[in-house]
Design an enzyme around this catalytic site. Sequence first.
Site, PDB file in Angstrom:
ATOM      1  N   ASP A 136       0.860  -1.174   0.000  1.00 36.99           N
ATOM      2  CA  ASP A 136       0.000   0.000   0.000  1.00 36.99           C
ATOM      3  C   ASP A 136       0.901   1.229   0.000  1.00 36.99           C
ATOM      4  O   ASP A 136       1.785   1.343   0.849  1.00 36.99           O
ATOM      5  CB  ASP A 136      -0.876  -0.017   1.262  1.00 36.99           C
ATOM      6  N   ASP A 140      -3.142   4.600  -2.275  1.00 38.65           N
ATOM      7  CA  ASP A 140      -4.206   5.120  -1.415  1.00 38.65           C
ATOM      8  C   ASP A 140      -4.672   6.515  -1.852  1.00 38.65           C
ATOM      9  O   ASP A 140      -3.834   7.406  -2.047  1.00 38.65           O
ATOM     10  CB  ASP A 140      -3.634   5.190   0.008  1.00 38.65           C
ATOM     11  N   GLU A 188      -6.611   3.826  -5.832  1.00 36.71           N
ATOM     12  CA  GLU A 188      -7.898   4.029  -5.157  1.00 36.71           C
ATOM     13  C   GLU A 188      -8.441   5.392  -5.557  1.00 36.71           C
ATOM     14  O   GLU A 188      -7.732   6.396  -5.473  1.00 36.71           O
ATOM     15  CB  GLU A 188      -7.714   3.974  -3.643  1.00 36.71           C
ATOM     16  N   HIS A 229     -11.267  -3.434   3.464  1.00 35.27           N
ATOM     17  CA  HIS A 229     -11.242  -3.029   4.868  1.00 35.27           C
ATOM     18  C   HIS A 229     -11.992  -1.730   5.138  1.00 35.27           C
ATOM     19  O   HIS A 229     -12.033  -1.282   6.274  1.00 35.27           O
ATOM     20  CB  HIS A 229      -9.776  -2.879   5.292  1.00 35.27           C
ATOM     21  N   ASP A 230     -12.547  -1.107   4.112  1.00 34.60           N
ATOM     22  CA  ASP A 230     -13.213   0.180   4.298  1.00 34.60           C
ATOM     23  C   ASP A 230     -14.734   0.096   4.308  1.00 34.60           C
ATOM     24  O   ASP A 230     -15.398   1.134   4.399  1.00 34.60           O
ATOM     25  CB  ASP A 230     -12.792   1.153   3.183  1.00 34.60           C
TER      26      ASP A 230
HETATM   27  C1  NOJ Z   1      -8.274   4.877   2.060  1.00 36.05           C
HETATM   28  C2  NOJ Z   1      -7.917   3.670   2.869  1.00 36.05           C
HETATM   29  O1  NOJ Z   1      -8.365   2.509   2.246  1.00 36.05           O
HETATM   30  C3  NOJ Z   1      -8.504   3.893   4.227  1.00 36.05           C
HETATM   31  O2  NOJ Z   1      -8.466   2.750   5.027  1.00 36.05           O
HETATM   32  C4  NOJ Z   1      -7.786   5.043   4.861  1.00 36.05           C
HETATM   33  O3  NOJ Z   1      -8.361   5.307   6.117  1.00 36.05           O
HETATM   34  C5  NOJ Z   1      -7.863   6.288   3.996  1.00 36.05           C
HETATM   35  N1  NOJ Z   1      -7.633   6.018   2.614  1.00 36.05           N
HETATM   36  C6  NOJ Z   1      -6.851   7.301   4.444  1.00 36.05           C
HETATM   37  O4  NOJ Z   1      -5.565   6.840   4.180  1.00 36.05           O
END
Ligand code: NOJ
Length: 549
Positions: free
Chosen positions: A99, A200, A254, A326-327
Amino acid sequence: MERNRWYKDMVFYQIWPRSFKDGNGDGMGDLWGVLEKLDYIKSLGCDGIWFSPIYPSPGADCGYDIANYMDIAPEFGGMEAFRQVLEGVHTRGMKLIMDLVVNHTSDEHEWFEKSRQRVDPYTDYYIWRPAKPNGKLPNNWDSNFEGKAWTWDEVRGEYYLHLFAVKQPDLNMDNPLVREEVKKILRFWLDMGVDGFREDVITYISKKEGLPDDHLFPIYKGMPNYNHGPHIHEYLAEFKRDVLDHYDCFTLAEAPLVWPKRALKYIDEEKGQLDMMIQFQCQCADCLFTDYLPTKFSLRRMKKAFSNWQYKLAGKAWNMLYLENHDHPRILPRYGSERFWKESGKTLAVSYLFQQGTPFLYQGQEIGMLNWKPEDPDMYEDVQTRYNYAHSNLKKSPEVRLQKMWRSSRDSARTPVQWDRTEHAGFTTGEPWFYVNPNYKEINVADEEQDPDSILHFYRKAIALRKSLPVVRHGTYQEHFPLSRKQYVYSRTMKDQKLLVICSFSEKSTKLRIPRGFDMKNATCVLANYPSQTDSLRPYECRVYLWEK
Ligand code: NOJ
């Protein structure tokens, strides 16, 4: 460098390290635990691993607040364990991506410490602004996690911008020195043998000049002024030209709020700067833009999201396919049905695994893990959840407020992987850092290994099938009966091979409909979640039919 785009034939497994497997008994998932489970991951048919951050970090956002980009956190096993994992991955013929979190760092990163003291060359590594004469904040932007996007720093006597938590100051990517730092990070890991990066919120890294107020956006005020900002393509092209192009690696970006047309500017195979994109529309069939604004699940919205990306990227760019990460809370209770847990878990797998693109599985998805439902809001760890709980639905009763969190919180999907029926679900021999979902005696890997009809074995079969059929990589996608509110039906077609995928999303039996032109007499049912096939579809039934010349 000539690219063979090996990622197109792969299936990835996402590891969220703290909850995957503890190898040293301290209660926290770590790389020793990953080493133990590499064969398991491979046995699923997954040949790539994406690690959520494993760098040293104070943990304000579970590792997405990085304090040192060129090291591995001691609690995860440090560099020594990482090298062993990397070697273990490669000797198994698998790939590993890291990541890359460079929109922001931790406020405990050395760069920030120096920047707040105005030590050169770090003075302009972050986005600092003085207070306005009227005492107002530098602009009206919201952070994505915790209130306003500006926090006053006593040491420097200025505000710093943080689009996420207070402890995640945004880097100033307009500073060429910061971009050089990013390149150093990329080279460091690539030289070690890492195979690529998940980047990210990479579309946030270029902010509009002058950081103007935003009067457009109802939530996350400011987003139009930093998402897809003015220099984004230029900076990404620079990273590609100076670093990525010199390695046989791939990048996954992302990208919040991106639709295919915009995505192509990033991932068009000829002109783009990145390889694949994590889009959010596939997560919005039961919410409006964020999990915190839930709505009733709409199969049609889900299908529309899937098909839109399939059609619009075809022949131009490559899809990243996912249902969980995970989000977001777990997908099964959202798009499927807990009542038909096994059936719907399998149907969900089939609904995305035969699309064109590279599928990703999130740890625990393959056994149908469900959402964790704490009885007390103080049990939440996640910074975003805690903020939302404290600031939203204040007029509702505590019970209702808590239930809303069950549906919205990322922590719902961050509990330890349920390996077996022993204490703490076999995740650790110590005290787990986080709560284990109490349903681990019913849902766990060991039991599903024993049950030939389990969701786990079904994933294995589906992935193996996917990999054996060239039509999944090369065939044309078409959705059938798009107006149906009960079924998702799509086909994949190429010269000598054709697939028809039928998924019921209904708790009742529904009529089987076959699209015109599909000759069922010559079809073979190659995958299904009921032992026999009739001319109606049972609850959450799925089938995959194959034609071959
Ligand atoms: C996206 C990530 O997937 C998430 O888990 C994170 O909290 C935010 N970006 C900030 O880095």
